[in-house]
Design a protein around this motif. Structure first.
Motif, PDB file in Angstrom:
ATOM      1  N   ILE A   8       0.840  -1.207   0.000  1.00  0.00           N
ATOM      2  CA  ILE A   8       0.000   0.000   0.000  1.00  0.00           C
ATOM      3  C   ILE A   8       0.872   1.254   0.000  1.00  0.00           C
ATOM      4  CG2 ILE A   8      -1.642   1.335   1.377  1.00  0.00           C
ATOM      5  CD1 ILE A   8      -2.885  -1.323   2.252  1.00  0.00           C
ATOM      6  N   LEU A   9       1.916   1.259   0.809  1.00  0.00           N
ATOM      7  CA  LEU A   9       2.828   2.406   0.828  1.00  0.00           C
ATOM      8  C   LEU A   9       3.540   2.575  -0.513  1.00  0.00           C
ATOM      9  CD1 LEU A   9       4.409   1.948   4.385  1.00  0.00           C
ATOM     10  CD2 LEU A   9       2.619   3.557   3.694  1.00  0.00           C
ATOM     11  N   THR A  10       3.956   1.468  -1.114  1.00  0.00           N
ATOM     12  CA  THR A  10       4.629   1.535  -2.413  1.00  0.00           C
ATOM     13  C   THR A  10       3.692   2.054  -3.492  1.00  0.00           C
ATOM     14  OG1 THR A  10       6.053  -0.324  -1.785  1.00  0.00           O
ATOM     15  CG2 THR A  10       5.878   0.192  -4.125  1.00  0.00           C
ATOM     16  N   MET A  11       2.460   1.562  -3.521  1.00  0.00           N
ATOM     17  CA  MET A  11       1.484   2.012  -4.512  1.00  0.00           C
ATOM     18  C   MET A  11       1.191   3.495  -4.364  1.00  0.00           C
ATOM     19  SD  MET A  11      -1.055  -1.290  -4.268  1.00  0.00           S
ATOM     20  CE  MET A  11      -2.375  -0.544  -5.222  1.00  0.00           C
ATOM     21  N   THR A  12       1.082   3.980  -3.121  1.00  0.00           N
ATOM     22  CA  THR A  12       0.833   5.402  -2.890  1.00  0.00           C
ATOM     23  C   THR A  12       1.992   6.251  -3.389  1.00  0.00           C
ATOM     24  OG1 THR A  12      -0.483   4.839  -0.940  1.00  0.00           O
ATOM     25  CG2 THR A  12       0.268   7.109  -1.140  1.00  0.00           C
ATOM     26  N   ALA A  13       3.220   5.814  -3.111  1.00  0.00           N
ATOM     27  CA  ALA A  13       4.395   6.560  -3.560  1.00  0.00           C
ATOM     28  C   ALA A  13       4.483   6.582  -5.086  1.00  0.00           C
ATOM     29  CB  ALA A  13       5.663   5.945  -2.958  1.00  0.00           C
ATOM     30  N   VAL A  14       4.223   5.452  -5.739  1.00  0.00           N
ATOM     31  CA  VAL A  14       4.267   5.402  -7.200  1.00  0.00           C
ATOM     32  C   VAL A  14       3.202   6.324  -7.799  1.00  0.00           C
ATOM     33  CG1 VAL A  14       3.873   3.895  -9.193  1.00  0.00           C
ATOM     34  CG2 VAL A  14       5.284   3.107  -7.303  1.00  0.00           C
ATOM     35  N   PHE A  15       2.007   6.330  -7.226  1.00  0.00           N
ATOM     36  CA  PHE A  15       0.942   7.213  -7.711  1.00  0.00           C
ATOM     37  C   PHE A  15       1.346   8.675  -7.612  1.00  0.00           C
ATOM     38  CE2 PHE A  15      -2.429   9.874  -5.739  1.00  0.00           C
ATOM     39  CZ  PHE A  15      -3.069  10.265  -6.910  1.00  0.00           C
ATOM     40  N   ALA A  39       8.198  15.141 -25.005  1.00  0.00           N
ATOM     41  CA  ALA A  39       7.373  14.750 -23.866  1.00  0.00           C
ATOM     42  C   ALA A  39       7.407  13.238 -23.670  1.00  0.00           C
ATOM     43  CB  ALA A  39       5.939  15.234 -24.066  1.00  0.00           C
ATOM     44  N   ALA A  40       7.380  12.477 -24.772  1.00  0.00           N
ATOM     45  CA  ALA A  40       7.424  11.013 -24.661  1.00  0.00           C
ATOM     46  C   ALA A  40       8.757  10.556 -24.061  1.00  0.00           C
ATOM     47  CB  ALA A  40       7.205  10.378 -26.026  1.00  0.00           C
ATOM     48  N   LEU A  41       9.852  11.187 -24.511  1.00  0.00           N
ATOM     49  CA  LEU A  41      11.163  10.829 -23.956  1.00  0.00           C
ATOM     50  C   LEU A  41      11.237  11.197 -22.477  1.00  0.00           C
ATOM     51  CD1 LEU A  41      14.024   9.774 -24.399  1.00  0.00           C
ATOM     52  CD2 LEU A  41      14.695  12.097 -25.091  1.00  0.00           C
ATOM     53  N   SER A  42      10.698  12.351 -22.107  1.00  0.00           N
ATOM     54  CA  SER A  42      10.679  12.746 -20.693  1.00  0.00           C
ATOM     55  C   SER A  42       9.834  11.787 -19.861  1.00  0.00           C
ATOM     56  CB  SER A  42      10.142  14.170 -20.566  1.00  0.00           C
ATOM     57  OG  SER A  42      10.919  15.086 -21.312  1.00  0.00           O
ATOM     58  N   ALA A  43       8.692  11.370 -20.417  1.00  0.00           N
ATOM     59  CA  ALA A  43       7.844  10.416 -19.703  1.00  0.00           C
ATOM     60  C   ALA A  43       8.542   9.070 -19.554  1.00  0.00           C
ATOM     61  CB  ALA A  43       6.516  10.243 -20.434  1.00  0.00           C
ATOM     62  N   PHE A  44       9.286   8.651 -20.572  1.00  0.00           N
ATOM     63  CA  PHE A  44      10.026   7.391 -20.483  1.00  0.00           C
ATOM     64  C   PHE A  44      11.110   7.471 -19.414  1.00  0.00           C
ATOM     65  CE2 PHE A  44      13.520   4.624 -21.959  1.00  0.00           C
ATOM     66  CZ  PHE A  44      12.862   3.394 -21.872  1.00  0.00           C
ATOM     67  N   ILE A  45      11.805   8.601 -19.359  1.00  0.00           N
ATOM     68  CA  ILE A  45      12.818   8.780 -18.312  1.00  0.00           C
ATOM     69  C   ILE A  45      12.162   8.791 -16.932  1.00  0.00           C
ATOM     70  CG2 ILE A  45      14.538  10.386 -17.395  1.00  0.00           C
ATOM     71  CD1 ILE A  45      15.098  11.265 -20.263  1.00  0.00           C
ATOM     72  N   LEU A  46      10.991   9.427 -16.833  1.00  0.00           N
ATOM     73  CA  LEU A  46      10.254   9.415 -15.565  1.00  0.00           C
ATOM     74  C   LEU A  46       9.868   7.993 -15.180  1.00  0.00           C
ATOM     75  CD1 LEU A  46       8.755  10.882 -13.244  1.00  0.00           C
ATOM     76  CD2 LEU A  46       6.776  11.019 -14.783  1.00  0.00           C
ATOM     77  N   PHE A  47       9.416   7.197 -16.168  1.00  0.00           N
ATOM     78  CA  PHE A  47       9.070   5.809 -15.891  1.00  0.00           C
ATOM     79  C   PHE A  47      10.274   5.035 -15.376  1.00  0.00           C
ATOM     80  CE2 PHE A  47       9.606   1.633 -17.967  1.00  0.00           C
ATOM     81  CZ  PHE A  47       8.799   0.887 -17.124  1.00  0.00           C
ATOM     82  N   LEU A  48      11.435   5.240 -16.001  1.00  0.00           N
ATOM     83  CA  LEU A  48      12.644   4.561 -15.517  1.00  0.00           C
ATOM     84  C   LEU A  48      12.983   4.992 -14.097  1.00  0.00           C
ATOM     85  CD1 LEU A  48      14.952   4.679 -18.684  1.00  0.00           C
ATOM     86  CD2 LEU A  48      13.572   2.771 -17.844  1.00  0.00           C
ATOM     87  N   GLY A  49      12.805   6.301 -13.806  1.00  0.00           N
ATOM     88  CA  GLY A  49      13.071   6.769 -12.451  1.00  0.00           C
ATOM     89  C   GLY A  49      12.105   6.183 -11.433  1.00  0.00           C
ATOM     90  N   VAL A  50      10.814   6.114 -11.793  1.00  0.00           N
ATOM     91  CA  VAL A  50       9.825   5.529 -10.874  1.00  0.00           C
ATOM     92  C   VAL A  50      10.107   4.051 -10.662  1.00  0.00           C
ATOM     93  CG1 VAL A  50       7.383   4.978 -10.592  1.00  0.00           C
ATOM     94  CG2 VAL A  50       8.060   7.235 -11.427  1.00  0.00           C
ATOM     95  N   HIS A  51      10.472   3.346 -11.746  1.00  0.00           N
ATOM     96  CA  HIS A  51      10.777   1.923 -11.616  1.00  0.00           C
ATOM     97  C   HIS A  51      12.012   1.702 -10.749  1.00  0.00           C
ATOM     98  CE1 HIS A  51      10.763  -2.288 -12.669  1.00  0.00           C
ATOM     99  NE2 HIS A  51      12.009  -2.204 -13.118  1.00  0.00           N
ATOM    100  N   LEU A  65      13.044   3.779  -8.419  1.00  0.00           N
ATOM    101  CA  LEU A  65      12.632   4.121  -7.056  1.00  0.00           C
ATOM    102  C   LEU A  65      11.905   2.950  -6.401  1.00  0.00           C
ATOM    103  CD1 LEU A  65      12.153   6.275  -4.799  1.00  0.00           C
ATOM    104  CD2 LEU A  65      10.038   6.858  -6.007  1.00  0.00           C
ATOM    105  N   GLU A  66      11.011   2.311  -7.174  1.00  0.00           N
ATOM    106  CA  GLU A  66      10.259   1.187  -6.620  1.00  0.00           C
ATOM    107  C   GLU A  66      11.138  -0.024  -6.374  1.00  0.00           C
ATOM    108  OE1 GLU A  66       6.565  -1.766  -7.964  1.00  0.00           O
ATOM    109  OE2 GLU A  66       7.207  -0.103  -9.240  1.00  0.00           O
ATOM    110  N   SER A  67      12.059  -0.325  -7.311  1.00  0.00           N
ATOM    111  CA  SER A  67      12.830  -1.562  -7.234  1.00  0.00           C
ATOM    112  C   SER A  67      14.022  -1.463  -6.287  1.00  0.00           C
ATOM    113  CB  SER A  67      13.320  -1.958  -8.636  1.00  0.00           C
ATOM    114  OG  SER A  67      12.231  -2.123  -9.520  1.00  0.00           O
ATOM    115  N   TYR A  68      14.672  -0.297  -6.258  1.00  0.00           N
ATOM    116  CA  TYR A  68      15.935  -0.187  -5.533  1.00  0.00           C
ATOM    117  C   TYR A  68      15.861   0.644  -4.259  1.00  0.00           C
ATOM    118  CZ  TYR A  68      17.634  -1.943  -9.990  1.00  0.00           C
ATOM    119  OH  TYR A  68      17.806  -2.689 -11.120  1.00  0.00           O
ATOM    120  N   VAL A  69      14.731   1.329  -4.046  1.00  0.00           N
ATOM    121  CA  VAL A  69      14.607   2.142  -2.829  1.00  0.00           C
ATOM    122  C   VAL A  69      13.428   1.665  -1.980  1.00  0.00           C
ATOM    123  CG1 VAL A  69      14.280   4.472  -1.912  1.00  0.00           C
ATOM    124  CG2 VAL A  69      15.638   4.140  -3.978  1.00  0.00           C
ATOM    125  N   LEU A  70      12.218   1.706  -2.564  1.00  0.00           N
ATOM    126  CA  LEU A  70      11.035   1.378  -1.774  1.00  0.00           C
ATOM    127  C   LEU A  70      10.991  -0.099  -1.387  1.00  0.00           C
ATOM    128  CD1 LEU A  70       8.348   3.469  -3.699  1.00  0.00           C
ATOM    129  CD2 LEU A  70       9.516   4.049  -1.576  1.00  0.00           C
TER     130      LEU A  70
END
Length: 376
Positions: free
Chosen positions: A238-245, A296-308, A310-315
């Motif tokens: 639940i905490l991970t899902m909230t942070a990703v959102f 914008a698509a490239l920025s969104a892709f970089i954001l996706f990599l950052g979120v992934h 964050l989820e995989s290596y931090v959260l």
């Protein structure tokens, strides 16, 4: 030296008994597999209700560390808070969610057609993908046949009217049944979750009562460990899902992507499904961002990599380090297996099912190791 007749009879009797027990066990196991296969959707629905009950019970126990109230009152407070949050999202952002969902659906469809055209220009056959509108694709393909003459504007026959009316009624009936089924499943899961969370000890004791007396102590330990593991994992999830959102929503809003709020919601919900959920969320985000340009698509892709990342290596290492420890390749293979066999239910519930299996296997492995190392 000849074997006594009584010993031979005893050996034959033991062999016959072993064969009988083994045959009964094989038949029982096959019947259990057949039952699980036939009623998989119902079993997954019940298991989802149990998971909701475990999550509510975990939040109730966390509240008990702060407020000393009876279990029923704490559960009522938790349910009221969750209902208030959901109502606030619906009433305050309901129109925004509806508008963004409609815009996102149109954007995804148009981008799928664009991707299909791009792949076809580069010599890649995309007919088996079924992307875009088949009618539009058929009309866009060149034809060497002589065009048919324009149809005359005659009134449709009674048979055509009846056929069209029957098709409309059939589609409407299917849509209505699908909606009723989805709403019914939601309320079934909600009801099961509330009943499980209201009296968890009753269902725990009932499960232990069904266990044979000589195995009851061992079953108690396994059930308690499974419950504790699922509670810690669900709270961490639940905490991970909230942070990703939050990160996805704020990041896409800063980039200037339309439908950033609904994209954040779907990214947070898909975070419940490890690995596969993140890939699906990233694909949807990138497709929706193509409408705003390649930057914008490239920025969104970089954001996706950052979120992934964050989820995989931090959260996950920080929040879930004490919840589950399952190798990623093993989990991904199990997800694919259950997803192919049982569909979305198997894909979504693969991790908690594997967690239950892992806790059980670890217990018996530890028990066997301690038995081997025990002094004679």
């Amino acid at each position: 030296m000849p074997v006594p007749v009584d010993d031979r009879r005893s050996a034959r009797s033991d062999l016959a008994w072993a064969i009988s027990v083994g045959g009964i066990g094989v038949i029982g196991f096959a019947a259990l597999l057949l039952f699980a296969w036939s009623f998989a959707a119902t079993l997954f629905l019940i298991f989802a209700g149990m998971l909701l009950g475990v999550a509510l019970n975990a939040m109730t126990n966390l509240l008990g560390r702060v407020i000393r109230l009876p279990h029923a009152l704490r559960l009522t407070v938790v349910c009221l808070v969750l209902a208030g949050l959901l109502s606030g999202v619906v009433f305050l952002g309901g129109s925004t969610i509806a508008k963004q969902a409609t815009a996102l659906s149109a954007t995804i469809k148009s981008q799928l057609v664009t991707v299909k055209a791009f792949l076809e220009r580069n010599g890649i056959d995309t007919s088996y993908f079924e992307l875009g509108n088949p009618a539009a694709n058929a009309s866009s393909t060149p034809s060497t046949e002589t065009p048919a003459p324009a149809p005359t504007r005659n009134l449709p026959s009674a048979g055509a009217i009846a056929s069209s009316g029957g098709a409309i009624v059939s589609q409407t009936f299917k849509l209505l049944l699908g909606t009723v089924s989805a709403v019914g499943n939601f309320f079934i899961v909600l009801f099961l979750g509330l009943t499980f969370a209201a009296q968890p000890s009753v269902y725990r004791n009932g499960l232990l009562f069904l266990t044979p007396a000589k195995h009851r102590a061992r079953t108690t330990i396994i059930v308690d460990r499974i419950s504790d593991t699922l509670e810690r994992w669900l709270i961490a999830q639940i905490l991970t899902m909230t942070a990703v959102f939050l990160v996805t929503w704020i990041g896409l809003a800063l980039i200037g992507i339309q439908s950033s709020f609904i994209l954040g919601i779907q990214a947070g919900l898909l975070a419940f499904i490890p690995t596969v959920g993140a890939l699906l969320a990233g694909l949807i985000v990138v497709l929706a961002s193509l409408a705003s340009g390649w930057v914008a698509a490239l920025s969104a892709f970089i954001l996706f990599l950052g979120v992934h990342a964050l989820e995989s290596y931090v959260l996950t290492p920080i929040i879930q380090r004490q919840a589950l420890d399952i190798p990623p390749a093993t989990l991904f293979a199990f997800q694919i297996l259950l997803g192919v066999v049982f569909g979305i239910w198997g894909l979504a519930l693969a991790l908690p099912l594997m967690a239950i299996a892992k806790v059980t296997i670890d217990y018996f492995k530890a028990a066997g190791t301690s038995r081997e190392t025990a002094p004679n």
